[in-house]
Design a protein around this motif. Sequence first.
Motif, PDB file in Angstrom:
ATOM      1  N   GLU A  69       0.828  -1.206   0.000  1.00  0.00           N
ATOM      2  CA  GLU A  69       0.000   0.000   0.000  1.00  0.00           C
ATOM      3  C   GLU A  69       0.864   1.259   0.000  1.00  0.00           C
ATOM      4  OE1 GLU A  69      -2.918   2.546   2.935  1.00  0.00           O
ATOM      5  OE2 GLU A  69      -1.525   1.036   3.657  1.00  0.00           O
ATOM      6  N   LYS A  70       1.983   1.206   0.726  1.00  0.00           N
ATOM      7  CA  LYS A  70       2.868   2.366   0.809  1.00  0.00           C
ATOM      8  C   LYS A  70       3.587   2.605  -0.513  1.00  0.00           C
ATOM      9  CE  LYS A  70       5.283   2.540   4.545  1.00  0.00           C
ATOM     10  NZ  LYS A  70       6.356   2.298   5.539  1.00  0.00           N
ATOM     11  N   CYS A  71       3.936   1.528  -1.218  1.00  0.00           N
ATOM     12  CA  CYS A  71       4.694   1.661  -2.467  1.00  0.00           C
ATOM     13  C   CYS A  71       3.809   1.982  -3.673  1.00  0.00           C
ATOM     14  CB  CYS A  71       5.468   0.378  -2.761  1.00  0.00           C
ATOM     15  SG  CYS A  71       6.772   0.020  -1.579  1.00  0.00           S
ATOM     16  N   SER A  72       2.554   1.641  -3.600  1.00  0.00           N
ATOM     17  CA  SER A  72       1.680   1.838  -4.754  1.00  0.00           C
ATOM     18  C   SER A  72       1.323   3.318  -4.914  1.00  0.00           C
ATOM     19  CB  SER A  72       0.402   1.023  -4.585  1.00  0.00           C
ATOM     20  OG  SER A  72      -0.495   1.264  -5.636  1.00  0.00           O
ATOM     21  N   PRO A  73       1.296   3.823  -6.150  1.00  0.00           N
ATOM     22  CA  PRO A  73       0.874   5.215  -6.365  1.00  0.00           C
ATOM     23  C   PRO A  73      -0.524   5.485  -5.834  1.00  0.00           C
ATOM     24  CG  PRO A  73       1.884   4.301  -8.349  1.00  0.00           C
ATOM     25  CD  PRO A  73       1.722   3.173  -7.398  1.00  0.00           C
ATOM     26  N   ILE A  74      -1.419   4.509  -5.997  1.00  0.00           N
ATOM     27  CA  ILE A  74      -2.775   4.592  -5.442  1.00  0.00           C
ATOM     28  C   ILE A  74      -3.006   3.305  -4.671  1.00  0.00           C
ATOM     29  CG2 ILE A  74      -5.238   4.829  -5.937  1.00  0.00           C
ATOM     30  CD1 ILE A  74      -4.492   6.155  -8.564  1.00  0.00           C
ATOM     31  N   GLY A  75      -3.032   3.402  -3.368  1.00  0.00           N
ATOM     32  CA  GLY A  75      -3.178   2.217  -2.531  1.00  0.00           C
ATOM     33  C   GLY A  75      -4.237   2.413  -1.467  1.00  0.00           C
ATOM     34  N   VAL A  76      -5.070   1.396  -1.289  1.00  0.00           N
ATOM     35  CA  VAL A  76      -6.118   1.425  -0.269  1.00  0.00           C
ATOM     36  C   VAL A  76      -5.995   0.146   0.545  1.00  0.00           C
ATOM     37  CG1 VAL A  76      -8.590   1.458   0.215  1.00  0.00           C
ATOM     38  CG2 VAL A  76      -7.678   2.807  -1.681  1.00  0.00           C
ATOM     39  N   TYR A  77      -5.910   0.297   1.865  1.00  0.00           N
ATOM     40  CA  TYR A  77      -5.801  -0.851   2.766  1.00  0.00           C
ATOM     41  C   TYR A  77      -7.094  -0.983   3.549  1.00  0.00           C
ATOM     42  CZ  TYR A  77      -4.125  -3.836   6.562  1.00  0.00           C
ATOM     43  OH  TYR A  77      -3.966  -4.858   7.469  1.00  0.00           O
TER      44      TYR A  77
ATOM     45  N   LEU B 113      10.579   4.544  -5.879  1.00  0.00           N
ATOM     46  CA  LEU B 113       9.912   3.315  -6.316  1.00  0.00           C
ATOM     47  C   LEU B 113       8.467   3.603  -6.727  1.00  0.00           C
ATOM     48  CD1 LEU B 113       9.963   0.239  -6.656  1.00  0.00           C
ATOM     49  CD2 LEU B 113       9.356   0.044  -4.231  1.00  0.00           C
ATOM     50  N   LYS B 114       7.799   4.466  -5.984  1.00  0.00           N
ATOM     51  CA  LYS B 114       6.427   4.821  -6.311  1.00  0.00           C
ATOM     52  C   LYS B 114       6.352   5.542  -7.657  1.00  0.00           C
ATOM     53  CE  LYS B 114       3.962   6.188  -2.874  1.00  0.00           C
ATOM     54  NZ  LYS B 114       3.329   7.005  -1.801  1.00  0.00           N
ATOM     55  N   LYS B 115       7.290   6.433  -7.911  1.00  0.00           N
ATOM     56  CA  LYS B 115       7.316   7.135  -9.196  1.00  0.00           C
ATOM     57  C   LYS B 115       7.615   6.184 -10.354  1.00  0.00           C
ATOM     58  CE  LYS B 115       8.736  11.607  -7.271  1.00  0.00           C
ATOM     59  NZ  LYS B 115       9.821  12.624  -7.221  1.00  0.00           N
ATOM     60  N   TYR B 116       8.528   5.235 -10.115  1.00  0.00           N
ATOM     61  CA  TYR B 116       8.880   4.279 -11.171  1.00  0.00           C
ATOM     62  C   TYR B 116       7.672   3.399 -11.514  1.00  0.00           C
ATOM     63  CZ  TYR B 116      11.488   0.738 -13.747  1.00  0.00           C
ATOM     64  OH  TYR B 116      11.939  -0.114 -14.720  1.00  0.00           O
ATOM     65  N   ILE B 117       6.934   2.965 -10.486  1.00  0.00           N
ATOM     66  CA  ILE B 117       5.748   2.133 -10.724  1.00  0.00           C
ATOM     67  C   ILE B 117       4.690   2.913 -11.496  1.00  0.00           C
ATOM     68  CG2 ILE B 117       3.836   0.934  -9.587  1.00  0.00           C
ATOM     69  CD1 ILE B 117       5.788   0.211  -7.336  1.00  0.00           C
ATOM     70  N   ALA B 118       4.480   4.178 -11.104  1.00  0.00           N
ATOM     71  CA  ALA B 118       3.496   5.008 -11.805  1.00  0.00           C
ATOM     72  C   ALA B 118       3.896   5.235 -13.258  1.00  0.00           C
ATOM     73  CB  ALA B 118       3.338   6.340 -11.074  1.00  0.00           C
ATOM     74  N   PHE B 119       5.191   5.449 -13.509  1.00  0.00           N
ATOM     75  CA  PHE B 119       5.659   5.672 -14.881  1.00  0.00           C
ATOM     76  C   PHE B 119       5.493   4.411 -15.730  1.00  0.00           C
ATOM     77  CE2 PHE B 119       9.003   5.531 -18.096  1.00  0.00           C
ATOM     78  CZ  PHE B 119       8.781   6.724 -18.768  1.00  0.00           C
TER      79      PHE B 119
END
Length: 368
Positions: A31-39, A193-199
Motif C-alpha cells: 500500500e505504501k509503495c503503490s501510487p494509489i493504494g487502499v488498505y 519506487l512509487k514514481k517508477y511504478i506510476a511511470f
Amino acid sequence: MPDGLTRRGDINLLLLGDPGTAKSQLLKFVEKCSPIGVYTSGKGSSAAGLTASVMRDPTTRCFVMEGGAMVLADGGVVCIDEFDKMREDDRVAIHEAMEQQTISIAKAGITTTLNTRCSVFAAANSVFGRWDDTKGEENIDFMPTILSRFDMIYIVKDDHNESRDTTIARHVMKIHLNREQAVNEGEMSIEMLKKYIAFSRGKCGPRLSDASAAKLGHRYVVMRTSARQHEHDSNRRLSIPITVRQLESIVRIAEALAKMRLEPFTTDADVEESLRLFQVSTLESAMSGSLSGVEGLTALEDQEEVRKVEKQLKQRFPIGSQVSESRIIQDFTKQRFTERSVRTVLNIMIRRGELQHRMQRKVVLRVK
C-alpha cells in the motif's frame, strides 16, 4: 481492444497460511509503495464499503453515490487483510470487480457502471488458525469461484528453520535497539519506487512476441494434459482447473515482467519466469493437495457414499433447522458412514450456500 472488448491487465494475488508470517506487513508495504493504494480489513469491510453505496444527501435530500475501496483504488492496488473473516455475501459482491474490473449499480433510480481497474492483494488464514497439511480440503473456507479469480495463490507456512529463525530474531532485535536512528531504505527510496511504478504503469504496455505466444500456447496444452492425467491418476478433480482464465494469468505475469524493464515485447525468459511463478504458486498448490479437494471427496469409490449421506441429511433436517455439527457426525458414523465423507458433504453444502455455520462453527443451520 478494437472491437470494444476489455481485457484485465491487473494481477490479483492471494496469500493463504499461518499467522505471524508477516502477511499484514507485506500488505502495508505494498500500500505504501503503490501510487494509489487502499488498505482495508475483511472483518470491518462490507459489500458496499468495498464496491459502492447509494445514500441520501442530508442537505439536498437527493440520492448520491459514494465509491468504496475498490473504486477509490482505481489505477492502483487494494489490499484486503483478514480476507477469510469477510462474510460470503460480501465476497460474492467483488466477483465482477475482480474479473471485469467494473461495478454495476442499479439503486434508487441511479444506474451506472464504475471502473475498478485495480489489483487485489488479499491475505487470509486457515480455518484452523495454522495450516494443517493433513486436512487439505478443510483448511480454506472459500468458494472455487473466488479462488479462480486470483492469478497467483501462495501457501505461506511457518516452518521451523534454525538459521532463518536466528536471522529473523536478529532483525527484530536490531529494529528495537535502533528505533531512534534513521532506517536505511535500500538501493531505491520509497518515493522513487512509487514514481517508477506510476511511470511504468502509465507509459509502458508490453505485448507478447510471436515466439513467446507460440511457446506459451504449447506449454498451456502440456499443462492441461498433465492436469488431466493427474486427475485420472488420483481420481480427484482439481479445485482450480487449468482453463483459459489461468492462461490469461500467465500472459499478465509475463507482460508485467517485461513492464518492469520498460520493454515493448516479452522475451522467452519472461515466459519461462511467468510459468515458473504460476507453477510454484497456484498449480503446485492445486496439485499437491494444499488446495485440492476444496469441493470435497471425488474419488470414484467414495462418490456413492457421499451421495447417500447428502440425501439422508436433506431428508432428516428440513430447511430452517439447526443441528450440532458433532451430533450430525456422530449419528452418521453410527450408520457406518466414514467421518471424512460426512465432513465432505457438510463442506460441499456450506460452499453451495445450503448450510451455514452458527455459534463459532459448532451449529449448522440449513438455509435451503
